[in-house]
Write a protein that holds these residues in place. Structure first.
Motif, mmCIF file in Angstrom:
data_model
loop_
_atom_site.group_PDB
_atom_site.id
_atom_site.type_symbol
_atom_site.label_atom_id
_atom_site.label_comp_id
_atom_site.label_asym_id
_atom_site.label_seq_id
_atom_site.Cartn_x
_atom_site.Cartn_y
_atom_site.Cartn_z
ATOM 1 N N LEU A 35 28.081 33.409 47.976
ATOM 2 C CA LEU A 35 27.754 32.628 46.853
ATOM 3 C C LEU A 35 28.075 33.157 45.455
ATOM 4 O O LEU A 35 28.681 32.265 44.790
ATOM 5 C CB LEU A 35 26.437 31.962 46.869
ATOM 6 N N ASP A 36 27.654 34.187 45.356
ATOM 7 C CA ASP A 36 27.831 35.187 43.881
ATOM 8 C C ASP A 36 29.246 35.275 43.651
ATOM 9 O O ASP A 36 29.655 35.239 42.494
ATOM 10 C CB ASP A 36 26.979 36.355 43.853
ATOM 11 N N LEU A 37 30.004 35.414 44.880
ATOM 12 C CA LEU A 37 31.326 35.696 44.431
ATOM 13 C C LEU A 37 31.911 34.320 43.841
ATOM 14 O O LEU A 37 32.688 34.450 42.883
ATOM 15 C CB LEU A 37 32.265 35.699 45.785
ATOM 16 N N GLY A 77 40.740 38.220 40.473
ATOM 17 C CA GLY A 77 41.148 39.520 40.901
ATOM 18 C C GLY A 77 39.961 40.153 41.500
ATOM 19 O O GLY A 77 40.157 41.113 42.586
ATOM 20 N N SER A 78 38.933 40.199 40.706
ATOM 21 C CA SER A 78 37.727 41.360 40.958
ATOM 22 C C SER A 78 37.123 40.726 42.402
ATOM 23 O O SER A 78 36.837 41.628 43.250
ATOM 24 C CB SER A 78 36.789 41.166 39.627
ATOM 25 N N SER A 108 36.629 42.526 45.591
ATOM 26 C CA SER A 108 35.290 42.743 46.109
ATOM 27 C C SER A 108 35.561 42.160 47.803
ATOM 28 O O SER A 108 34.830 42.901 48.611
ATOM 29 C CB SER A 108 34.081 41.787 45.621
ATOM 30 N N VAL A 109 36.313 41.011 47.879
ATOM 31 C CA VAL A 109 36.238 40.522 49.363
ATOM 32 C C VAL A 109 36.758 41.653 50.064
ATOM 33 O O VAL A 109 36.415 41.617 51.321
ATOM 34 C CB VAL A 109 36.865 39.322 49.284
ATOM 35 N N LEU A 110 38.000 42.244 49.772
ATOM 36 C CA LEU A 110 38.882 43.099 50.554
ATOM 37 C C LEU A 110 37.833 44.357 51.101
ATOM 38 O O LEU A 110 37.742 44.782 52.030
ATOM 39 C CB LEU A 110 40.112 43.513 49.897
ATOM 40 N N GLN A 137 36.296 47.571 39.949
ATOM 41 C CA GLN A 137 35.997 47.175 41.328
ATOM 42 C C GLN A 137 37.120 48.216 42.140
ATOM 43 O O GLN A 137 36.585 48.490 43.167
ATOM 44 C CB GLN A 137 36.386 45.862 41.377
ATOM 45 N N ILE A 138 38.224 48.016 41.637
ATOM 46 C CA ILE A 138 39.366 48.749 42.567
ATOM 47 C C ILE A 138 38.839 50.360 42.653
ATOM 48 O O ILE A 138 38.862 50.729 43.764
ATOM 49 C CB ILE A 138 40.610 48.638 42.007
#
Length: 493
Positions: free
Chosen positions: A251-253, A20-21, A25-27, A152-153
């Motif tokens: 990569l860290d994601l 979810g985080s 983060s991608v968004l 994050q949000i």
């Protein structure tokens, strides 16, 4: 509930929260990367080289000291938090004092200015480290996941994105990071019912200082993971650092979704078996049985579909990141699975030796970055990926020696994972190449679907061969997944 089931449940909850985080983060990154320039990201990455030190210190000296104990009194928890907060104030003072010199190193006063604000995250990191360690001891992994997701949000979406739209540049990233850390720390501290009353108990303080060697090992790990950023930022400039750091971030994601939860679950699990060498060794082998093939398969899909991933996550203007990301993705197995051997060593009571290994890791990473400079950011990515692989071998060798474990089964696990990955990669890449005239998304979807079918078919045919003794329990799930894929891919009528 058995210890194995508890570990699996905890890992699943942490992975769910991390996914979810990561999606958030991608968004947010997908939006921010289109609003900001690589130079903006490079400036913030340079500031984070210094700031990341706080994370490793608190996780090392304070988080691990609580997790390893069989029981923790209120006085011990208060002492740990009090010392952490005092240290956070010292770190802030040092950063403020040294910010001009840091800006001089990176040849930009802007880096020093950003650090003044970014340093505000340090006390929140201290609170989070103590609170999350308390929750880990109680196997309340879901609360950690909720805190990270909400943070994050709040910070990276509700704050950073509007600020970027209003033209705040790199400040959008820094302010969003600070507020995300504040929200995350507040939620996790509330869930853990952390007492904020200062206290310094002598016995608790002595126990805390015993974790200093592990903290020093984490500092060496910080040098390793951020040293390349410092080399690139100093030698090549912020634009190239932005390109390089975004590839590492992709990569860290993956690491954050899988390897970080794995580490958080394995350390208490291994620690609970440190008095039973046979069970500890068996757990060590089983962890590799499941993790190495999983990471090998993920590595294949990430490398083959790196172009689609970069375009979707960052945008077309970041095309220089594609090759960088591919080199990093190719090293996914050593980048993630080394946490198994390192947690094994800590659980076996060999934290001190981690300092030496992490020093070697840091030397390999910084040396690799310097050697790769002549070939641009892609050369740095290639050489640092090689450094990660060398350290992985060193880490496994140490764990095998202290655990008196045979190397042959671990070697065979990696060989089988390599065969599995090679077959999947061939099918996936061949399909992408065959349909190269098709639109980008469509050809990658076709290739990925084909690779997934091949992977599921191989795992279903011989789960014990690929995944070890526990693989048999996955047969019904794998077959169900194959049926679903077939129903989707084969049109009716």
């Amino acid at each position: 509930m058995s210890s194995k089931a508890k570990v699996l449940k905890g890992f699943t909850m942490l992975v769910g929260g991390r996914i979810g985080s990561a999606l958030v983060s991608v968004l947010s990154t997908a939006i921010l990367a289109r609003l900001l320039s690589p130079n903006d990201f490079g400036l913030v990455s340079a500031a984070l080289v210094v700031l990341a030190l706080a994370n490793v210190i608190f996780d090392g000296a304070f988080g691990v000291s609580l997790i390893k104990k069989q029981s923790v009194s209120v006085a011990e928890q208060r002492t740990t938090l009090t010392v952490a907060m005092l240290l956070s104030l010292v770190l802030i003072a040092l950063i403020v004092l040294l910010s001009p010199q840091i800006g001089f190193f990176f040849r930009s006063e802007s880096v020093g200015d950003l650090l003044y604000v970014a340093a505000l995250t340090i006390p929140f990191k201290a609170v989070f480290a103590v609170s999350s360690a308390t929750l880990q001891r109680d196997s309340r992994f879901g609360s950690i996941a909720v805190g990270s997701l909400v943070g994050q949000i709040f910070g990276n979406v509700l704050v950073a994105v509007p600020m970027a739209l209003w033209g705040f540049g790199p400040w959008a990233l820094v302010v969003g990071m600070v507020l995300a850390g504040a929200m995350e720390a507040a939620i996790v501290a509330f869930k853990a019912k952390i007492s904020l009353r200062p206290e310094l108990e002598k016995a608790a303080f002595r126990d805390l200082t015993s974790s200093a060697l592990f903290s020093l090992a984490n500092v060496m790990n910080w040098v390793a993971n951020t040293g390349a950023n410092a080399v690139v930022g100093r030698s090549m400039g912020f634009y190239d650092l932005g390109i390089y750091s975004r590839g590492w971030k992709l990569l860290d994601l993956v690491v954050g979704i899988t390897a970080t939860p794995l580490s958080r679950v394995l350390l208490p699990a291994f620690s609970s078996r440190r008095d039973d060498p046979l069970r500890l060794a068996a757990s060590f082998r089983q962890a590799f049985h499941l993790a190495v093939p999983a990471y090998a398969c993920m590595s294949v899909f990430l490398v083959v579909h790196a172009q689609l991933i970069v375009y979707a996550a960052l945008g077309a203007k970041w095309d220089q990141t594609i090759l960088v990301a591919q080199f990093f993705f190719a090293a996914l197995v050593p980048r993630c699975a080394f946490k198994i051997s390192e947690n094994f060593a800590v659980a076996a009571g060999r934290s001190g030796a981690a300092v030496v290994r992490q020093f070697i890791y840091a030397a390999l990473m910084v040396g690799g970055a310097v050697l790769g400079l002549s070939h641009g950011v892609s050369g740095v990515a290639l050489m640092t990926s090689g450094a990660v692989t060398i350290f992985y071998i060193i880490s496994i060798a140490f764990a095998l020696r202290i655990g008196n474990i045979s190397a042959l089964p671990i070697f065979w696990i990696h060989c089988k994972a390599g065969i599995l990955a090679a077959v999947i990669a061939t099918a996936d890449a061949l399909l992408v190449w065959t349909f190269s005239e098709w639109p980008l998304i469509l050809r990658h979807v076709v290739g990925g679907t084909g690779g997934a079918v091949v992977m599921l078919a191989l795992l279903s045919a011989a789960p014990s061969f690929w995944l070890g003794p526990a693989g048999e329990s996955y047969i019904p799930r794998i077959r169900q997944m194959i049926r679903k894929v077939n129903l989707v891919s084969i049109p009716k009528g």
